[in-house]
Scaffold this active site. Sequence first.
Site, PDB file in Angstrom:
ATOM      1  N   HIS A 168     -26.048  47.585  41.004  1.00 45.87           N
ATOM      2  CA  HIS A 168     -24.633  47.679  40.606  1.00 45.87           C
ATOM      3  C   HIS A 168     -23.818  48.412  41.679  1.00 45.87           C
ATOM      4  O   HIS A 168     -23.670  49.630  41.647  1.00 45.87           O
ATOM      5  CB  HIS A 168     -24.560  48.417  39.262  1.00 45.87           C
ATOM      6  CG  HIS A 168     -23.215  48.365  38.604  1.00 45.87           C
ATOM      7  ND1 HIS A 168     -23.071  48.356  37.231  1.00 45.87           N
ATOM      8  CD2 HIS A 168     -21.960  48.340  39.099  1.00 45.87           C
ATOM      9  CE1 HIS A 168     -21.785  48.322  36.917  1.00 45.87           C
ATOM     10  NE2 HIS A 168     -21.087  48.323  38.032  1.00 45.87           N
ATOM     11  N   LEU A 223     -18.515  46.451  46.517  1.00 48.43           N
ATOM     12  CA  LEU A 223     -18.311  46.468  47.974  1.00 48.43           C
ATOM     13  C   LEU A 223     -16.869  46.147  48.385  1.00 48.43           C
ATOM     14  O   LEU A 223     -16.497  46.340  49.543  1.00 48.43           O
ATOM     15  CB  LEU A 223     -19.286  45.505  48.660  1.00 48.43           C
ATOM     16  CG  LEU A 223     -20.769  45.932  48.603  1.00 48.43           C
ATOM     17  CD1 LEU A 223     -21.662  44.875  49.247  1.00 48.43           C
ATOM     18  CD2 LEU A 223     -20.987  47.285  49.276  1.00 48.43           C
ATOM     19  N   ASP A 239     -18.322  42.692  35.249  1.00 47.98           N
ATOM     20  CA  ASP A 239     -18.202  44.156  35.294  1.00 47.98           C
ATOM     21  C   ASP A 239     -16.808  44.633  35.705  1.00 47.98           C
ATOM     22  O   ASP A 239     -16.192  44.100  36.621  1.00 47.98           O
ATOM     23  CB  ASP A 239     -19.227  44.759  36.250  1.00 47.98           C
ATOM     24  CG  ASP A 239     -19.097  46.259  36.285  1.00 47.98           C
ATOM     25  OD1 ASP A 239     -19.325  46.895  35.257  1.00 47.98           O
ATOM     26  OD2 ASP A 239     -18.707  46.788  37.343  1.00 47.98           O
ATOM     27  N   ASP A 254     -23.252  52.110  40.337  1.00 41.96           N
ATOM     28  CA  ASP A 254     -21.848  51.772  40.053  1.00 41.96           C
ATOM     29  C   ASP A 254     -20.943  52.358  41.145  1.00 41.96           C
ATOM     30  O   ASP A 254     -19.825  52.818  40.862  1.00 41.96           O
ATOM     31  CB  ASP A 254     -21.404  52.238  38.662  1.00 41.96           C
ATOM     32  CG  ASP A 254     -20.115  51.550  38.208  1.00 41.96           C
ATOM     33  OD1 ASP A 254     -19.616  50.660  38.920  1.00 41.96           O
ATOM     34  OD2 ASP A 254     -19.590  51.921  37.135  1.00 41.96           O
ATOM     35  N   HIS A 311     -12.616  53.708  46.058  1.00 39.53           N
ATOM     36  CA  HIS A 311     -11.184  53.452  45.840  1.00 39.53           C
ATOM     37  C   HIS A 311     -10.375  54.103  46.953  1.00 39.53           C
ATOM     38  O   HIS A 311     -10.702  55.209  47.406  1.00 39.53           O
ATOM     39  CB  HIS A 311     -10.727  54.019  44.486  1.00 39.53           C
ATOM     40  CG  HIS A 311     -11.188  53.211  43.317  1.00 39.53           C
ATOM     41  ND1 HIS A 311     -10.793  51.903  43.115  1.00 39.53           N
ATOM     42  CD2 HIS A 311     -12.019  53.507  42.293  1.00 39.53           C
ATOM     43  CE1 HIS A 311     -11.358  51.441  42.008  1.00 39.53           C
ATOM     44  NE2 HIS A 311     -12.116  52.385  41.486  1.00 39.53           N
ATOM     45  N   GLY A 359     -13.652  55.177  38.711  1.00 41.83           N
ATOM     46  CA  GLY A 359     -14.793  54.905  39.577  1.00 41.83           C
ATOM     47  C   GLY A 359     -15.044  56.006  40.585  1.00 41.83           C
ATOM     48  O   GLY A 359     -14.141  56.765  40.946  1.00 41.83           O
TER      49      GLY A 359
HETATM   50  O1  DOR Z   1     -15.521  53.087  36.944  1.00 43.13           O
HETATM   51  C1  DOR Z   1     -15.609  51.894  37.139  1.00 43.13           C
HETATM   52  N1  DOR Z   1     -15.177  51.351  38.287  1.00 43.13           N
HETATM   53  N2  DOR Z   1     -16.121  51.132  36.188  1.00 43.13           N
HETATM   54  C2  DOR Z   1     -16.117  49.789  36.269  1.00 43.13           C
HETATM   55  O2  DOR Z   1     -16.592  49.156  35.371  1.00 43.13           O
HETATM   56  C3  DOR Z   1     -15.500  49.122  37.432  1.00 43.13           C
HETATM   57  C4  DOR Z   1     -15.487  50.000  38.607  1.00 43.13           C
HETATM   58  C5  DOR Z   1     -14.590  49.516  39.701  1.00 43.13           C
HETATM   59  O3  DOR Z   1     -14.625  48.331  40.031  1.00 43.13           O
HETATM   60  O4  DOR Z   1     -13.884  50.345  40.277  1.00 43.13           O
HETATM   61 ZN    ZN Z   2     -18.678  48.495  34.706  1.00 43.24          ZN
END
Ligand code: DOR
Ligand code: ZN
Length: 420
Positions: free
Chosen positions: A51, A54, A145, A298, A302, A317
């Site tokens: 998970h 990218l 997701d 995960d 960002h 995220g």
């Molecule tokens: O915290 C998260 N960020 N949860 C997710 O399900 C998606 C992910 C993202 O793509 O930033």
């Molecule tokens: Zn998720």
Amino acid sequence: MTSYLLRGVSLLGAAPTDVHIVDGRISDRSSDPEIIDAAGLVALPGLVDLHTHLREPGREDAETVETGSRSAALGGYTAVFAMANTSPVADTAGVVEQVWRLGREAGLVDVQPIGAVTVGLAGKQLAELGAMASSAAGVRIFSDDGHCVADPRLMRRALEYVKAFDGIIAQHAEEPRLTEGAQMHEGEVSTRLGLTGWPAVAEEAIIARDVLLAEHVGSRLHVCHVSTAGSVEVLRQAKARGVRVTAEVTPHHLLLTDELAASYDPVYKVNPPLRTASDVQALRDALVEGVIDIVATDHAPHAVEDKECEWAYARPGMVGLETALPVVLSVLGERWDLIAERMSRTPARIAGLTGHGTDLSVGSPANLTLVDPSARRVVDPAELASRSRNTPYAGTTLPGRIVATFLRGEPTVLDGKAVK
Ligand code: DOR
Ligand code: ZN
């Protein structure tokens, strides 16, 4: 191709030995190898992340396949599965092949694209699952997701569709009607802060529904980022009945709690949200027991403007590839075989990924990582290879340093630094 001798390395914590790498494989001898002093270092099979986000194509300012691959290699990974919520979405053979090709060009880890379940992640219409499966990328795992496949009929059809090629639907379990406007875990802390809560039941209700659907259809379900004690109980019961379900937990859900939201620092905003200390304990126990099969990062890079803003506007995220193993080490201690199982062998087995997650015996492909368990490192966001800086561990001291990583016998990391 250069041969290597890892002198005095400990295989998964065993007594020191010499390991040779010849022609991309583990060997019992070599001639004229490059010698790596591995005294005090532990060798693990290269980690496999089911998970990873990218961000390419579309948000190359936050991460690219190349920068994410480098971040992964530095974290001890040799394979990552790239989530489909890119722009454009990875919902066609063309986009998954693009990601797969970029991964090959970067050549730092094996990048395996995950395909979207629904067109544009919109939850209305099944994507071209068959075309993605038969593309060069050979997609086996599908996920929306970031979004939940909330429509039960669509979820059922997706499960039925992938059964033909033993594919997997990886569900982001979040009943959207129960999380409208949610900012953090629903509980004492959200009440105190006056933030709209994301209740545990929004996750648990979808997992309960989906294990029943998977059981009904006889298909494979994988549950992304399990975050609550109640979810663990649903999974425990489903597994006891023989449902074909696997589950992952993130490093951050194993370590951090919802109390951190009181800082209003959006670095702690994540989806699903950080939960309570008793959820954290239940997740740790479930991981040791095997009710939760694997750790998956995960990794969610960002850009600064999407994180350094007001909590409500921040994207959820955290980056995670470079800190996953140190976090897991801090949680599980030096239980190397368990770590190899949860971070390498089982994820490789779930995904049907051959050559990764091996027992490191002679003849195995040399996909491995060397860890110095005695080192401790203060996490400095500026030092991350990821293009993004949104780590919740800035200034935290974590155990373990990834010293080297080998992909098919070629070093991607040496002396703790990326080779390219
Ligand atoms: O915290 C998260 N960020 N949860 C997710 O399900 C998606 C992910 C993202 O793509 O930033
Ligand atoms: Zn998720």
